[in-house]
Motif scaffolding. Sequence first.
Motif, short mmCIF file in Angstrom:
data_model
loop_
_atom_site.label_atom_id
_atom_site.label_comp_id
_atom_site.label_asym_id
_atom_site.label_seq_id
_atom_site.Cartn_x
_atom_site.Cartn_y
_atom_site.Cartn_z
N GLY A 48 0.83 -1.19 0.00
CA GLY A 48 0.00 0.00 0.00
C GLY A 48 0.86 1.25 0.00
O GLY A 48 2.06 1.21 0.31
N ALA A 49 0.28 2.37 -0.35
CA ALA A 49 1.01 3.63 -0.39
C ALA A 49 0.18 4.70 0.30
O ALA A 49 -1.06 4.67 0.24
CB ALA A 49 1.29 4.04 -1.84
N PRO A 50 0.82 5.67 0.98
CA PRO A 50 0.06 6.73 1.64
C PRO A 50 -0.74 7.54 0.64
O PRO A 50 -0.22 7.93 -0.41
CB PRO A 50 1.15 7.58 2.32
N THR A 51 -2.00 7.76 0.94
CA THR A 51 -2.91 8.47 0.03
C THR A 51 -3.76 9.44 0.83
O THR A 51 -4.26 9.09 1.91
CB THR A 51 -3.82 7.47 -0.70
N VAL A 52 -3.93 10.64 0.30
CA VAL A 52 -4.75 11.66 0.97
C VAL A 52 -6.21 11.40 0.66
O VAL A 52 -6.60 11.33 -0.51
CB VAL A 52 -4.35 13.07 0.52
N LEU A 53 -7.04 11.29 1.71
CA LEU A 53 -8.47 11.08 1.55
C LEU A 53 -9.24 12.23 2.18
O LEU A 53 -8.76 12.87 3.13
CB LEU A 53 -8.91 9.77 2.24
N ALA A 54 -10.42 12.50 1.66
CA ALA A 54 -11.29 13.51 2.26
C ALA A 54 -11.85 12.97 3.57
O ALA A 54 -12.36 11.85 3.63
CB ALA A 54 -12.42 13.86 1.30
N ALA A 55 -11.74 13.76 4.63
CA ALA A 55 -12.23 13.32 5.94
C ALA A 55 -13.75 13.42 6.04
O ALA A 55 -14.37 12.75 6.86
CB ALA A 55 -11.58 14.14 7.05
N HIS A 56 -14.36 14.26 5.21
CA HIS A 56 -15.82 14.41 5.19
C HIS A 56 -16.21 15.02 3.85
O HIS A 56 -15.34 15.37 3.03
CB HIS A 56 -16.29 15.31 6.35
N ASP A 57 -17.50 15.13 3.58
CA ASP A 57 -17.95 15.72 2.32
C ASP A 57 -17.47 17.17 2.22
O ASP A 57 -17.56 17.93 3.19
CB ASP A 57 -19.48 15.70 2.24
N LEU A 58 -16.97 17.53 1.04
CA LEU A 58 -16.43 18.88 0.83
C LEU A 58 -17.06 19.50 -0.41
O LEU A 58 -17.18 18.84 -1.44
CB LEU A 58 -14.90 18.82 0.67
N PRO A 59 -17.44 20.79 -0.33
CA PRO A 59 -18.05 21.45 -1.49
C PRO A 59 -16.99 21.99 -2.44
O PRO A 59 -15.82 22.15 -2.06
CB PRO A 59 -18.83 22.60 -0.84
N PRO A 60 -17.35 22.29 -3.67
CA PRO A 60 -16.38 22.90 -4.60
C PRO A 60 -15.95 24.26 -4.10
O PRO A 60 -16.74 25.01 -3.51
CB PRO A 60 -17.18 23.01 -5.91
N GLY A 61 -14.66 24.58 -4.29
CA GLY A 61 -14.14 25.86 -3.84
C GLY A 61 -13.71 25.88 -2.40
O GLY A 61 -13.23 26.90 -1.90
N ALA A 62 -13.86 24.73 -1.68
CA ALA A 62 -13.46 24.68 -0.28
C ALA A 62 -11.95 24.85 -0.14
O ALA A 62 -11.18 24.33 -0.94
CB ALA A 62 -13.89 23.37 0.35
N LYS A 63 -11.55 25.61 0.87
CA LYS A 63 -10.13 25.79 1.16
C LYS A 63 -9.71 24.71 2.16
O LYS A 63 -10.20 24.67 3.28
CB LYS A 63 -9.91 27.19 1.74
N LEU A 64 -8.85 23.81 1.74
CA LEU A 64 -8.53 22.62 2.52
C LEU A 64 -7.68 22.93 3.74
O LEU A 64 -6.71 23.69 3.67
CB LEU A 64 -7.81 21.59 1.65
N ARG A 65 -8.05 22.32 4.85
CA ARG A 65 -7.33 22.43 6.11
C ARG A 65 -7.07 21.04 6.67
O ARG A 65 -7.58 20.04 6.16
CB ARG A 65 -8.13 23.28 7.11
N ALA A 66 -6.29 20.97 7.74
CA ALA A 66 -5.89 19.67 8.30
C ALA A 66 -7.10 18.81 8.67
O ALA A 66 -7.09 17.59 8.50
CB ALA A 66 -5.01 19.89 9.52
N ALA A 67 -8.18 19.43 9.17
CA ALA A 67 -9.35 18.67 9.60
C ALA A 67 -10.15 18.12 8.42
O ALA A 67 -11.03 17.28 8.60
CB ALA A 67 -10.25 19.55 10.46
N ASP A 68 -9.86 18.59 7.20
CA ASP A 68 -10.63 18.16 6.02
C ASP A 68 -10.08 16.90 5.36
O ASP A 68 -10.76 16.30 4.52
CB ASP A 68 -10.64 19.29 4.97
N VAL A 69 -8.85 16.51 5.72
CA VAL A 69 -8.21 15.39 5.04
C VAL A 69 -7.56 14.45 6.04
O VAL A 69 -7.38 14.79 7.21
CB VAL A 69 -7.14 15.89 4.03
N ARG A 70 -7.23 13.26 5.56
CA ARG A 70 -6.50 12.29 6.38
C ARG A 70 -5.67 11.40 5.45
O ARG A 70 -5.92 11.34 4.25
CB ARG A 70 -7.46 11.43 7.20
N LEU A 71 -4.68 10.72 6.03
CA LEU A 71 -3.83 9.81 5.27
C LEU A 71 -4.25 8.37 5.51
O LEU A 71 -4.61 8.00 6.63
CB LEU A 71 -2.36 9.99 5.67
N ALA A 72 -4.21 7.57 4.47
CA ALA A 72 -4.52 6.14 4.58
C ALA A 72 -3.64 5.38 3.60
O ALA A 72 -3.20 5.92 2.59
CB ALA A 72 -5.99 5.88 4.30
N GLU A 73 -3.38 4.10 3.92
CA GLU A 73 -2.61 3.24 3.03
C GLU A 73 -3.56 2.56 2.05
O GLU A 73 -4.48 1.86 2.47
CB GLU A 73 -1.87 2.19 3.85
#
Length: 203
Positions: A48-73
């Motif tokens: 597996g490889a580290p991959t950025v996933l959305a932590a929750h539903d996000l609308p278009p134009g959203a400015k991404l922050r640490a709480a919006d994403v997470r890492l998973a293999e």
Amino acid sequence: MDVLSKFIPPDLTRLQGRRARLTRRWLAAVLLLAGGLLLFVHPGSARGAPTVLAAHDLPPGAKLRAADVRLAELPGDARPSGALSTLDAVDGRLLAGAVRAGEALTDVRLAGIPARGDPGTATVPVRLADAAVAELLAPGLRVDVVTTTEPGVPASVLAGGAIVVTVGHPEPKGRLVLLRLPESLATRVAAISLERPVTVTLR
């Protein structure tokens, strides 16, 4: 004891047992070697490889922050092309389209411009008077926002140098276009777009 075993020489019994143990050892070695070769040929799929996933539903134009994403293999066969592998790659960036929770973020999901370093700007959603114009837009383009001509109302430029963040999916009312502007101009464009049709000119 089985009656037939009386007629089998002890040496032959020991030989058969030795052959069975040797066969099992060879099979174990072959399986171990096959697993090693699979790991060497397809390291990403196995580990597996580290991959950025959305932590929750996000609308278009959203400015991404640490709480919006997470890492998973994710294994290689489940990892989309262009998938991002570090949280730094998305921090402060704008989404070019809506994303569902758990969806892997790829390079094409991000707008062509970073959102960091521009605290004096805001994102404004507008629907253009001519829906066909929205088909010509893409994230990162610079446009001028103008009011369309109406009886008794002269055309005028509302804002120059707006940056297209994203263009929404087709809807009955037309595509929703997200524009990034200085806060003072963003407020004006948002207010006037509710009263009068607006369009854009490409630079």
